[in-house]
Design an enzyme around this catalytic site. Structure first.
Site, short mmCIF file in Angstrom:
data_model
loop_
_atom_site.label_atom_id
_atom_site.label_comp_id
_atom_site.label_asym_id
_atom_site.label_seq_id
_atom_site.Cartn_x
_atom_site.Cartn_y
_atom_site.Cartn_z
N ASN A 116 -6.11 11.78 0.67
CA ASN A 116 -5.34 11.29 1.50
C ASN A 116 -6.18 10.31 2.52
O ASN A 116 -7.48 10.58 2.42
CB ASN A 116 -4.27 12.17 2.38
CG ASN A 116 -3.30 11.49 2.97
OD1 ASN A 116 -2.35 10.63 2.24
ND2 ASN A 116 -3.19 11.42 4.30
N LYS A 117 -5.50 9.61 3.38
CA LYS A 117 -6.12 8.90 4.49
C LYS A 117 -7.26 9.46 5.23
O LYS A 117 -7.03 10.77 5.59
CB LYS A 117 -5.09 8.18 5.25
CG LYS A 117 -5.68 7.28 6.44
CD LYS A 117 -6.46 6.25 5.73
CE LYS A 117 -5.53 5.28 4.65
NZ LYS A 117 -6.67 4.34 4.42
N GLN B 152 -2.83 1.73 10.52
CA GLN B 152 -1.52 1.92 9.86
C GLN B 152 -0.47 2.83 10.55
O GLN B 152 0.74 2.52 10.57
CB GLN B 152 -1.82 2.65 8.41
CG GLN B 152 -2.33 1.69 7.43
CD GLN B 152 -3.83 2.06 7.42
OE1 GLN B 152 -4.38 2.30 8.17
NE2 GLN B 152 -4.40 1.89 6.11
N ARG C 290 0.95 -1.27 0.18
CA ARG C 290 0.11 0.03 0.07
C ARG C 290 1.02 1.30 -0.03
O ARG C 290 2.06 1.07 0.10
CB ARG C 290 -0.91 0.12 1.21
CG ARG C 290 -0.25 -0.50 2.39
CD ARG C 290 -0.74 0.15 3.63
NE ARG C 290 -0.48 1.83 3.57
CZ ARG C 290 0.56 2.20 3.96
NH1 ARG C 290 1.63 1.47 4.27
NH2 ARG C 290 0.86 3.63 3.87
N GLY C 291 0.26 2.48 -0.25
CA GLY C 291 1.08 3.53 -0.29
C GLY C 291 0.93 4.03 -1.66
O GLY C 291 1.71 3.09 -2.75
N ALA C 292 0.78 5.32 -1.96
CA ALA C 292 0.58 5.74 -3.50
C ALA C 292 2.20 5.45 -4.22
O ALA C 292 2.11 4.67 -5.31
CB ALA C 292 0.53 7.25 -3.49
N ASP D 146 -2.63 10.38 -1.88
CA ASP D 146 -3.07 9.45 -2.93
C ASP D 146 -3.43 10.16 -4.25
O ASP D 146 -3.27 9.34 -5.12
CB ASP D 146 -4.00 8.46 -2.37
CG ASP D 146 -3.63 7.46 -1.13
OD1 ASP D 146 -3.08 6.39 -1.69
OD2 ASP D 146 -3.56 8.06 -0.04
N ARG E 198 -7.20 -0.22 -6.85
CA ARG E 198 -7.23 0.89 -5.71
C ARG E 198 -7.48 2.16 -6.54
O ARG E 198 -6.84 2.99 -7.01
CB ARG E 198 -6.09 1.04 -4.86
CG ARG E 198 -5.74 -0.20 -3.94
CD ARG E 198 -6.66 -0.44 -2.95
NE ARG E 198 -6.96 0.49 -2.11
CZ ARG E 198 -6.02 1.04 -0.95
NH1 ARG E 198 -4.83 0.42 -0.89
NH2 ARG E 198 -6.49 2.03 -0.15
#
Length: 343
Positions: free
Chosen positions: A244-245, A193, A44-46, A234, A74
């Site tokens: 973002n998150k 996370q 995960r993570g852009a 993201d 995603r």
């Protein structure tokens, strides 16, 4: 340690669902297995997703599997689709596809180091001033220069990239320069996370840190507990609106109220010139299960539903600056990534 890499004809990546208890590498040999790893957030993570997408096309060039489902695995994270498209331009030449995927990997590593340096320089500039103590009495400075207290959400370190990371890469550079007083990491519900991954990475780098529940972030900002908020992204729209998150928007509101700089750190590839504003960004909903249960143990009564958007959008007028691997965009001074929907 690299989060993701190409090793002997396959993708090897850290299974982030096993952290912090076990650091286990998965070997991915099919596109179908990669899609599964992406959807369950093993990777995960852009930036990492951009590399995964490109390497997934390298697998497809060998296995003959389709790549459409990989590109859409995603939807909010623009880097995944970008990585797939960049590598797919070289199909059907498998060697050329792999060469482009490895180039994207190497470019990501270099970009993270550049972002870390640019971001650390900016944070020091934004937080210049007299030393002070936070609400708990922790020292805000020593040795004749200001030491900086950072607040962050989700995970933006090496686990979200190939190495080093974005916002947490800035934290690491501040720490290496002797400028970091403390990092306050939000736990980041529902999948934690921050608690599982960011705290693990901060511990590995020896950086002082504390974990806080998500809801306390704006309150601590109001109490003067942090000098700057650093987040990743993201997808960034052409006007600077940033996905973002989930929970990032709340931090931005709290930071604005408290007069604390709010800085987004992400590679240029996360800026999507085709999206003019944040209201056009597709927000992934991951379903109620992650909210209603933890590790298979149900938290809420039967019959209770849940909303679970994985991301929110912070409007550009709440953002101080966007740091990429190429530039610092001072959004607070009217600068935007693009003046229109095109570069």
């Amino acid at each position: 340690m690299r989060t993701i890499d190409w090793v002997d004809g396959a993708i090897e990546l850290v299974d982030q669902t096993r952290l912090p208890g076990d650091c286990v590498f998965l070997r991915i040999e099919t596109v179908a297995d990669l899609i599964g790893a992406i959807r369950r957030l093993a990777v995960r993570g852009a930036p990492a997703l951009g590399v995964a997408g490109a390497m997934g096309v390298a697998l497809a060039a060998r296995t003959g599997e389709p790549i459409d489902a990989l590109r859409a695995a995603r939807p909010t994270a623009v880097n995944l689709a970008w990585g797939v498209d960049e590598a797919a331009r070289h199909l059907p030449d498998a060697d050329a596809v792999l060469a482009r995927a490895l180039e994207i990997r190497d470019d990501d590593i270099a970009a993270c180091y550049r972002m870390s340096a640019l971001g650390a320089d900016l944070v020091r500039e934004l937080t210049e001033g007299p030393d002070r103590s936070d609400a708990s009495g922790a020292s805000g400075g020593s040795g004749g220069f200001r030491r900086i207290r950072v607040m962050t959400i989700c995970n933006t370190g090496g686990l979200a990239a190939v190495e080093r990371g974005t916002a947490l890469g800035v934290v690491q550079t501040l720490h290496e320069r002797g400028l970091l007083a403390e990092t306050l990491a939000l736990e980041t519900r529902p999948l934690l996370q921050g608690a599982r991954l960011t705290a693990w990475e901060l511990g590995r780098m020896g950086a002082p840190h504390r974990l806080v529940v998500d809801g306390v972030g704006p309150y601590l900002l109001a109490r003067g507990a942090a000098d700057v908020v650093l987040i990743g992204a993201d997808r960034i729209a052409a006007n600077g609106d940033t996905a973002n998150k989930i929970g990032s928007y709340s931090l931005a509101l709290g930071a604005r109220r408290a007069g604390v700089p709010f800085v987004v750190v992400a590679p240029e590839t996360t800026i999507d010139p085709a999206i003019t504003s944040g209201d056009r960004i597709e927000i992934e909903d991951r379903g109620p299960g992650e909210v209603l249960s933890i590790h298979g143990v149900r938290l809420a009564p039967e019959g209770t539903g849940a909303a679970n958007p994985a991301f929110d959008v912070t409007p550009h007028d709440l953002i101080t600056a966007i740091v990429t691997d190429r530039r610092v965009i001072r959004v607070d001074r009217g600068e935007t990534p693009y003046e229109s929907g095109t570069a």
